[in-house]
Motif scaffolding. Structure first.
Motif, PDB file in Angstrom:
ATOM      1  N   PHE A   7       9.145  -3.552  -0.602  1.00  0.00           N
ATOM      2  CA  PHE A   7       8.467  -2.306  -0.240  1.00  0.00           C
ATOM      3  C   PHE A   7       7.133  -2.636   0.388  1.00  0.00           C
ATOM      4  O   PHE A   7       6.418  -3.515  -0.083  1.00  0.00           O
ATOM      5  N   VAL A   8       6.831  -1.934   1.458  1.00  0.00           N
ATOM      6  CA  VAL A   8       5.607  -2.159   2.198  1.00  0.00           C
ATOM      7  C   VAL A   8       4.861  -0.838   2.217  1.00  0.00           C
ATOM      8  O   VAL A   8       5.446   0.197   2.556  1.00  0.00           O
ATOM      9  N   GLY A   9       3.589  -0.854   1.818  1.00  0.00           N
ATOM     10  CA  GLY A   9       2.816   0.384   1.820  1.00  0.00           C
ATOM     11  C   GLY A   9       1.892   0.454   0.624  1.00  0.00           C
ATOM     12  O   GLY A   9       1.896  -0.439  -0.226  1.00  0.00           O
ATOM     13  N   GLU A  10       1.166   1.537   0.568  1.00  0.00           N
ATOM     14  CA  GLU A  10       0.160   1.697  -0.478  1.00  0.00           C
ATOM     15  C   GLU A  10       0.819   2.217  -1.747  1.00  0.00           C
ATOM     16  O   GLU A  10       1.475   3.256  -1.734  1.00  0.00           O
ATOM     17  N   ARG A  11       0.659   1.486  -2.853  1.00  0.00           N
ATOM     18  CA  ARG A  11       1.348   1.870  -4.092  1.00  0.00           C
ATOM     19  C   ARG A  11       0.464   2.627  -5.058  1.00  0.00           C
ATOM     20  O   ARG A  11       0.960   3.318  -5.948  1.00  0.00           O
ATOM     21  N   ALA A  12      -0.858   2.462  -4.908  1.00  0.00           N
ATOM     22  CA  ALA A  12      -1.789   3.011  -5.912  1.00  0.00           C
ATOM     23  C   ALA A  12      -1.618   4.522  -6.088  1.00  0.00           C
ATOM     24  O   ALA A  12      -1.752   5.028  -7.203  1.00  0.00           O
ATOM     25  N   SER A  13      -1.276   5.254  -5.005  1.00  0.00           N
ATOM     26  CA  SER A  13      -1.183   6.709  -5.150  1.00  0.00           C
ATOM     27  C   SER A  13       0.221   7.180  -5.526  1.00  0.00           C
ATOM     28  O   SER A  13       0.478   8.381  -5.584  1.00  0.00           O
ATOM     29  N   LEU A  14       1.131   6.244  -5.785  1.00  0.00           N
ATOM     30  CA  LEU A  14       2.460   6.644  -6.263  1.00  0.00           C
ATOM     31  C   LEU A  14       2.414   6.807  -7.787  1.00  0.00           C
ATOM     32  O   LEU A  14       1.532   6.249  -8.445  1.00  0.00           O
ATOM     33  N   SER A  15       3.390   7.532  -8.323  1.00  0.00           N
ATOM     34  CA  SER A  15       3.405   7.714  -9.775  1.00  0.00           C
ATOM     35  C   SER A  15       3.717   6.374 -10.445  1.00  0.00           C
ATOM     36  O   SER A  15       4.392   5.518  -9.857  1.00  0.00           O
ATOM     37  N   PRO A  16       3.250   6.192 -11.696  1.00  0.00           N
ATOM     38  CA  PRO A  16       3.541   4.933 -12.401  1.00  0.00           C
ATOM     39  C   PRO A  16       5.051   4.672 -12.478  1.00  0.00           C
ATOM     40  O   PRO A  16       5.496   3.528 -12.344  1.00  0.00           O
ATOM     41  N   ALA A  17       5.852   5.733 -12.663  1.00  0.00           N
ATOM     42  CA  ALA A  17       7.311   5.545 -12.763  1.00  0.00           C
ATOM     43  C   ALA A  17       7.867   5.030 -11.437  1.00  0.00           C
ATOM     44  O   ALA A  17       8.729   4.146 -11.409  1.00  0.00           O
ATOM     45  N   MET A  18       7.361   5.590 -10.333  1.00  0.00           N
ATOM     46  CA  MET A  18       7.835   5.149  -9.018  1.00  0.00           C
ATOM     47  C   MET A  18       7.421   3.705  -8.759  1.00  0.00           C
ATOM     48  O   MET A  18       8.220   2.894  -8.278  1.00  0.00           O
ATOM     49  N   ARG A  19       6.198   3.381  -9.122  1.00  0.00           N
ATOM     50  CA  ARG A  19       5.723   2.004  -8.918  1.00  0.00           C
ATOM     51  C   ARG A  19       6.597   1.022  -9.690  1.00  0.00           C
ATOM     52  O   ARG A  19       6.992  -0.026  -9.182  1.00  0.00           O
ATOM     53  N   ALA A  20       6.916   1.392 -10.926  1.00  0.00           N
ATOM     54  CA  ALA A  20       7.748   0.516 -11.757  1.00  0.00           C
ATOM     55  C   ALA A  20       9.140   0.368 -11.139  1.00  0.00           C
ATOM     56  O   ALA A  20       9.703  -0.738 -11.118  1.00  0.00           O
ATOM     57  N   ALA A  21       9.676   1.459 -10.600  1.00  0.00           N
ATOM     58  CA  ALA A  21      11.020   1.403  -9.992  1.00  0.00           C
ATOM     59  C   ALA A  21      11.010   0.485  -8.771  1.00  0.00           C
ATOM     60  O   ALA A  21      11.956  -0.295  -8.558  1.00  0.00           O
ATOM     61  N   LEU A  22       9.958   0.550  -7.968  1.00  0.00           N
ATOM     62  CA  LEU A  22       9.873  -0.310  -6.786  1.00  0.00           C
ATOM     63  C   LEU A  22       9.826  -1.779  -7.218  1.00  0.00           C
ATOM     64  O   LEU A  22      10.531  -2.632  -6.660  1.00  0.00           O
ATOM     65  N   GLU A  23       9.000  -2.046  -8.232  1.00  0.00           N
ATOM     66  CA  GLU A  23       8.850  -3.440  -8.686  1.00  0.00           C
ATOM     67  C   GLU A  23      10.167  -3.968  -9.244  1.00  0.00           C
ATOM     68  O   GLU A  23      10.549  -5.109  -8.992  1.00  0.00           O
ATOM     69  N   GLN A  24      10.851  -3.102  -9.993  1.00  0.00           N
ATOM     70  CA  GLN A  24      12.134  -3.521 -10.585  1.00  0.00           C
ATOM     71  C   GLN A  24      13.145  -3.859  -9.501  1.00  0.00           C
ATOM     72  O   GLN A  24      13.849  -4.871  -9.581  1.00  0.00           O
ATOM     73  N   ALA A  25      13.233  -3.000  -8.499  1.00  0.00           N
ATOM     74  CA  ALA A  25      14.213  -3.221  -7.418  1.00  0.00           C
ATOM     75  C   ALA A  25      13.869  -4.496  -6.648  1.00  0.00           C
ATOM     76  O   ALA A  25      14.752  -5.267  -6.265  1.00  0.00           O
ATOM     77  N   GLU A  26      12.595  -4.749  -6.448  1.00  0.00           N
ATOM     78  CA  GLU A  26      12.192  -5.986  -5.759  1.00  0.00           C
ATOM     79  C   GLU A  26      12.562  -7.207  -6.592  1.00  0.00           C
ATOM     80  O   GLU A  26      13.095  -8.189  -6.060  1.00  0.00           O
ATOM     81  N   ALA A  27      12.272  -7.125  -7.897  1.00  0.00           N
ATOM     82  CA  ALA A  27      12.558  -8.275  -8.762  1.00  0.00           C
ATOM     83  C   ALA A  27      14.063  -8.531  -8.826  1.00  0.00           C
ATOM     84  O   ALA A  27      14.514  -9.681  -8.776  1.00  0.00           O
ATOM     85  N   ALA A  28      14.853  -7.440  -8.897  1.00  0.00           N
ATOM     86  CA  ALA A  28      16.303  -7.587  -9.046  1.00  0.00           C
ATOM     87  C   ALA A  28      16.950  -8.196  -7.803  1.00  0.00           C
ATOM     88  O   ALA A  28      18.038  -8.767  -7.887  1.00  0.00           O
ATOM     89  N   THR A  29      16.307  -8.084  -6.659  1.00  0.00           N
ATOM     90  CA  THR A  29      16.920  -8.587  -5.415  1.00  0.00           C
ATOM     91  C   THR A  29      16.173  -9.799  -4.848  1.00  0.00           C
ATOM     92  O   THR A  29      16.480 -10.267  -3.751  1.00  0.00           O
ATOM     93  N   ALA A  30      15.211 -10.311  -5.620  1.00  0.00           N
ATOM     94  CA  ALA A  30      14.300 -11.350  -5.091  1.00  0.00           C
ATOM     95  C   ALA A  30      15.018 -12.634  -4.677  1.00  0.00           C
ATOM     96  O   ALA A  30      14.529 -13.364  -3.813  1.00  0.00           O
ATOM     97  N   ALA A  31      16.166 -12.913  -5.293  1.00  0.00           N
ATOM     98  CA  ALA A  31      16.836 -14.189  -5.002  1.00  0.00           C
ATOM     99  C   ALA A  31      17.800 -14.075  -3.813  1.00  0.00           C
ATOM    100  O   ALA A  31      18.407 -15.064  -3.413  1.00  0.00           O
ATOM    101  N   ASN A  32      17.940 -12.892  -3.240  1.00  0.00           N
ATOM    102  CA  ASN A  32      18.901 -12.711  -2.136  1.00  0.00           C
ATOM    103  C   ASN A  32      18.305 -13.211  -0.817  1.00  0.00           C
ATOM    104  O   ASN A  32      17.148 -12.936  -0.526  1.00  0.00           O
ATOM    105  N   VAL A  33      19.126 -13.914  -0.042  1.00  0.00           N
ATOM    106  CA  VAL A  33      18.549 -14.601   1.129  1.00  0.00           C
ATOM    107  C   VAL A  33      19.204 -14.250   2.470  1.00  0.00           C
ATOM    108  O   VAL A  33      18.784 -14.736   3.507  1.00  0.00           O
TER     109      VAL A  33
END
Ligand code: IPE
Ligand code: IPE
Ligand code: MG
Length: 245
Positions: free
Chosen positions: A101-127
């Motif tokens: 995800f690219v963009g400003e995260r500070a103004s997103l809700s904590p739940a949305m921020r957590a969802a973005l981080e989770q999705a990034e972590a879950a796909t981090a090993a894909n190449v």
């Protein structure tokens, strides 16, 4: 025009996915139905890009300016994003797609921020391909936050240091920038990174942008001559290396 001067398949495609609202309105449906269909179109586009060997796909999903839309459309879009994240991650992993995800995260809700981080972590090993979703993103924001970061660290501001401090620094600049929906403007997308992108404007609304439309854009790109400031004659003697980060 020399057909050999651009790689046939762009390494990095960026897309302004525009036209969801009009797609829905033409069908007498609420705008949100268009956004839902837009997610389907994105799913199809991701798979098509993977199949064609594109290495980076960057899509504009929600701009800094889209907060100005009616409140119910904004909250509908947020909800749609949250749901799509949970639903799409397994398929993205199957297809070898890394999500960023690219963009400003500070103004997103904590739940949305957590969802973005989770999705990034879950796909981090894909190449196989990186999918950058620009969400609460603006090109001006990215330039300004990069400059602020450098100032805070007391670092000199140069083209290279600014580039490296941007939220898009993990990928090379887009080779091909597509905008669907008929408008011929950038709307604050990738202002820095699109300096030398080839531009392609399609009249199709984003939900109607299918594989054939993508192939048309790629074929058009393949016929472009990317000169990067040089002359055609120079290119025939020595093709330029594409500008890469
Ligand atoms: C693009 O479609 C999606 C977002 C901006 C979130 P639009 O919603 O801008 O569709 P039109 O331009 O109104 O048809
Ligand atoms: C650009 O589309 C932003 C996204 C596609 C997310 P808009 O529909 O918001 O652009 P403008 O406001 O018409 O320029
Ligand atoms: Mg629009």
């Amino acid at each position: 025009m020399s057909k050999a001067s651009a790689a046939v398949v762009p390494h990095h495609i960026a897309i302004v996915m525009d036209g969801n609202g009009r797609w829905a309105t033409r069908r007498f449906l609420p705008r949100l139905a268009g956004h839902r269909q837009g997610v389907e179109s994105l799913r199809r586009c991701v798979r098509a890009c993977v199949a064609r060997g594109v290495k980076v796909l960057t899509v504009f999903a929600f701009s800094s300016e889209n907060w100005n839309r009616p409140q119910d459309e904004v909250s509908g879009l947020m909800e749609l994003m949250g749901k799509a994240l949970v639903r799409e991650v397994p398929q993205l992993t199957n297809d070898g797609v890394r999500l960023r995800f690219v963009g400003e995260r500070a103004s997103l809700s904590p739940a949305m921020r957590a969802a973005l981080e989770q999705a990034e972590a879950a796909t981090a090993a894909n190449v196989r391909m990186t999918l950058n979703v620009c969400f609460n993103y603006g090109g001006r924001w990215d330039i300004a936050q990069a400059a602020a970061r450098l100032a805070e660290r007391g670092e000199a501001i140069t083209e290279a240091s600014l580039h490296a401090a941007m939220d898009m620094a993990h990928v090379p600049d887009p080779d091909l920038l597509i905008r669907t929906g008929g408008e011929k403007r950038i709307s604050n997308f990738l202002l820095w990174q699109a300096a030398y992108s080839e531009l392609f404007f399609s009249d199709r609304l984003w939900p109607d942008f299918d594989e054939a439309a993508l192939d048309e854009a790629i074929a058009d790109y393949a016929g472009r001559e990317r000169r990067f400031g040089r002359t055609s004659e120079q290119l025939q003697q020595e093709p330029p290396a594409p500008m890469r980060a």
